[in-house]
Design a protein around this motif. Structure first.
Motif, PDB file in Angstrom:
ATOM      1  N   LYS A 270       0.884  -1.166   0.000  1.00 11.51           N
ATOM      2  CA  LYS A 270       0.000   0.000   0.000  1.00 11.51           C
ATOM      3  C   LYS A 270       0.923   1.217   0.000  1.00 11.51           C
ATOM      4  N   ASP A 275      -1.594   2.397   6.177  1.00 11.42           N
ATOM      5  CA  ASP A 275      -2.878   2.295   5.466  1.00 11.42           C
ATOM      6  C   ASP A 275      -3.580   0.965   5.750  1.00 11.42           C
ATOM      7  N   ALA A 341       1.303  -0.123  -5.855  1.00  7.10           N
ATOM      8  CA  ALA A 341       0.904  -0.904  -4.672  1.00  7.10           C
ATOM      9  C   ALA A 341       0.641  -2.355  -5.087  1.00  7.10           C
TER      10      ALA A 341
END
Ligand SMILES: Cc1ncc(COP(=O)(O)O)c(C=O)c1O
Length: 449
Positions: A270, A275, A341
Motif C-alpha cells: 500500500k 494504510d 501498490a
C-alpha cells in the motif's frame, strides 16, 4: 544495457573497481560501510552495471530508495526540465511551486482525515529530528518513547532513538536525554517468551506499565515507531498491537509518530504501511523512495501540531530542494497511475511463496516474514534454539554479489536477509534473483529439513 539479467564477467571487484577501491581506502573513512565492493556505472529499472561491465540485479534498491527503479524516464525528464530552470533558491529565501504542490500531495496521500501540513528536509534522520522537535513544541512536554530494534538515523537524536548498539551507538554517546525504550513485538523471538496468538499483546501492555515505574505520561510528548521495523529485521507487528498502542497514546495525550521512511511509497503493498491499519498518526516521517534517490524527506503532521513551531524554528538551507520536490511529484504520480501498490503485492507474493518453499527444503531459513514487497528471511543455525546464522548470512550476501545479485542484511542479530527490490522488476528478473539466493542457500546448508 545489453542484458536484462545478472551477468558477471570478472571477479568482484573487477580490475577497474579494484583501482578505485584503493582511493576509497585512502580517502574515505573506514566507518562508512560498503555492501558490494564495486562501483556503479549506470542503473536502469532493477539493474546495475558496474565500471567493469558486470550486470547486477539490485535487491537492495539503494536501501529502499529506488521503489520506482533506477532512471525512470519520466522522472528523468521532469528532473532535467527543473534543472534547466534553477537548482536551488532556498524556500526560506524565495518560494517555488513544486514545494507547495508536493505539500498538498502529501496531505492528500498520507493517512489521516484532517488538515495536514508538510515540512520538507533532506534525510530520514533529519525528518525524525524535526518530528520530535515539533511534538515537543506542541505538547510542551519533553520525553519520547521508542522501541527495541528501532532504527531512526545516525544524528544525535536519531542515534539516541535507534536501538542497535554496535555499530550505531557504541562509543558515540552521551545520547539525548528523555528517551525511553520498550520491546517491539518481535514474535519470532518474543521478548516475553510468549506465543503470538495467546500473548494478549503483552508488548503493548508494557507501555501502560512504564507509566507506573519509568516515566509519567504527563512528561511524554510522543511515541515514535516504525509500522514494520526495517533495519531491525523486517519485523511485522500484529495489527492489533499498533491499534492498541495508538489507543494508549490517545488516552495519555501522547502524540503518535509513525516513521514510514523505509515502509513508505508502496514498499509494503500500500502507499503507506499504516494504510493497512485504519489508524491516523499525528505525525508521519517519510524519505527514501519519496524522490527516487534525490535527497528529500518529509514531516507530515496535523496542521495545528506543526503550526505550533515559530517562524524560522523549522526548515533549513537545502530543505525541500526544488529538483527533489519535482522528482517526488513525478514519483507519486507514476506510483498512483501505474498501481505500484499492486506491483508490490505481486512481488511480495512471489518472494514469500518462493522463500516458504525454500524453508521447507533448507533448515537454514528459520522464518519468512513481511508485508507486500517488504519481505525477509531470518537465518538460523538451528531451528529449535534459533541460534542466529550471522556468518552464513554474510556469506550468502557475499556470494550473491559475486553472482550478480545485490542483497542487504538486517536485524539486531545480523542474520536477516531483506528484499528491497525496485518495484519495476519483472517477474523473470525477480525469479532469477531468487534462483541465485536458493542456489547459495543450498550450497551453504544443503541438508534437507
Ligand atoms: C525507519 C527509518 N528511519 C530513519 C532512517 C534514517 O534515514 P537516513 O539514513 O536518510 O537518515 C532510516 C534509514 O534507513 C529508516 O529506515
Amino acid at each position: 544495457m545489453d542484458t536484462k539479467f545478472p551477468k558477471v564477467k570478472t571477479t568482484i571487484p573487477g580490475p577497474k573497481a579494484q583501482e578505485l577501491l584503493k582511493f576509497k581506502e585512502k580517502y574515505v573513512p573506514n566507518g562508512v560501510s560498503v555492501n558490494a565492493p564495486t562501483f556503479i556505472e549506470k542503473g536502469q529499472g532493477a539493474l546495475i552495471e558496474d565500471v567493469d561491465g558486470n550486470t547486477f540485479l539490485d535487491f537492495a534498491g539503494g536501501i529502499g530508495v529506488l521503489n520506482i527503479g533506477y532512471s525512470h524516464p519520466e522522472v528523468l525528464e521532469a528532473v532535467k526540465l527543473q534543472a534547466d530552470k534553477f537548482f536551488h533558491s532556498s524556500f526560506n529565501v524565495i518560494l517555488y511551486e513544486s514545494y507547495i504542490r508536493l505539500a498538498e500531495k502529501m496531505a492528500q496521500i498520507t493517512p489521516g482525515n484532517f488538515d495536514k501540513k508538510t515540512l520538507f528536509l533532506n534525510s530520514g534522520a533529519e525528518a525524525v529530528e524535526n518530528a520530535i522537535k515539533i511534538a515537543r513544541k506542541y505538547t510542551k512536554k519533553t520525553d519520547i518513547i521508542c522501541f527495541e530494534g528501532a532504527f531512526h538515523g545516525r544524528t544525535l537524536l536519531g542515534m539516541s532513538l535507534t536501538s542497535k548498539i554496535k555499530p550505531y551507538k557504541f562509543g558515540f554517546g552521551p545520547f539525548a536525554s528523555g528517551i525511553h525504550r520498550i520491546p517491539y513485538p518481535y514474535c519470532y523471538r518474543c521478548p516475553y517468551g510468549l506465543e503470538k496468538d495467546s500473548c494478549d499483546l503483552r508488548c503493548a501492555e508494557r507501555l501502560d506499565e512504564i507509566f507506573l515505574s519509568v516515566v509519567e505520561p504527563e512528561n511524554v510528548a510522543a511515541l515514535i515507531l516504525e509500522p514494520i521495523q526495517g533495519e531491525g529485521g523486517f519485523i511485522v507487528p500484529p495489527d492489533e498491537f499498533m491499534t492498541r498502542i495508538k489507543e494508549i497514546c490517545v488516552k495519555n495525550n501522547i502524540l503518535f509518530i509513525v516513521d514510514e521512511i523505509q515502509t513508505g511509497f508502496c514498499r509494503t503493498g500500500k502507499l503507506f504501511a499504516t494504510d493497512y491499519l485504519g489508524i491516523e498518526p499525528d505525525i508521519i516521517t517519510t524519505a527514501k523512495s519519496l524522490a527516487a534517490g534525490l535527497p528529500l524527506s518529509a514531516v507530515t503532521a496535523r496542521a495545528e501540531i506543526i503550526d505550533s513551531s515559530p517562524v524560522g524554528g523549522i526548515g533549513g538551507t537545502y530543505s525541500g530542494n526544488p529538483i527533489a520536490c519535482t522528482s517526488a511529484l513525478k514519483v507519486i504520480e507514476i506510483m498512483q497511475r501505474d498501481n505500484f501498490a499492486q506491483k508490490s503485492q505481486n512481488i511480495g507474493y512471489i518472494c514469500t511463496e518462493r522463500f516458504k518453499t525454500m524453508q521447507e527444503k533448507y533448515k537454514l531459513i528459520g522464518n519468512v516474514r513481511g508485508r507486500g514487497a517488504m519481505v525477509a528471511i531470518e537465518l538460523v543455525k538451528d531451528r529449535v534454539t534459533k541460534e542466529p546464522a550471522k556468518e552464513e548470512t554474510a556469506a550468502l550476501i557475499k556470494k550473491a554479489c559475486s553472482r550478480g545479485l545485490i542483497l542487504l542484511s538486517a536485524g539486531l542479530l545480523g542474520n536477516v536477509v531483506r528484499v528491497l527490490v525496485p518495484l519495476v522488476i519483472t517477474e523473470e528478473q525477480l525469479n532469477a534473483g531468487l534462483d541465485i539466493i536458493e542456489d547459495i542457500i543450498k550450497e551453504i546448508d544443503g541438508s534437507a529439513v
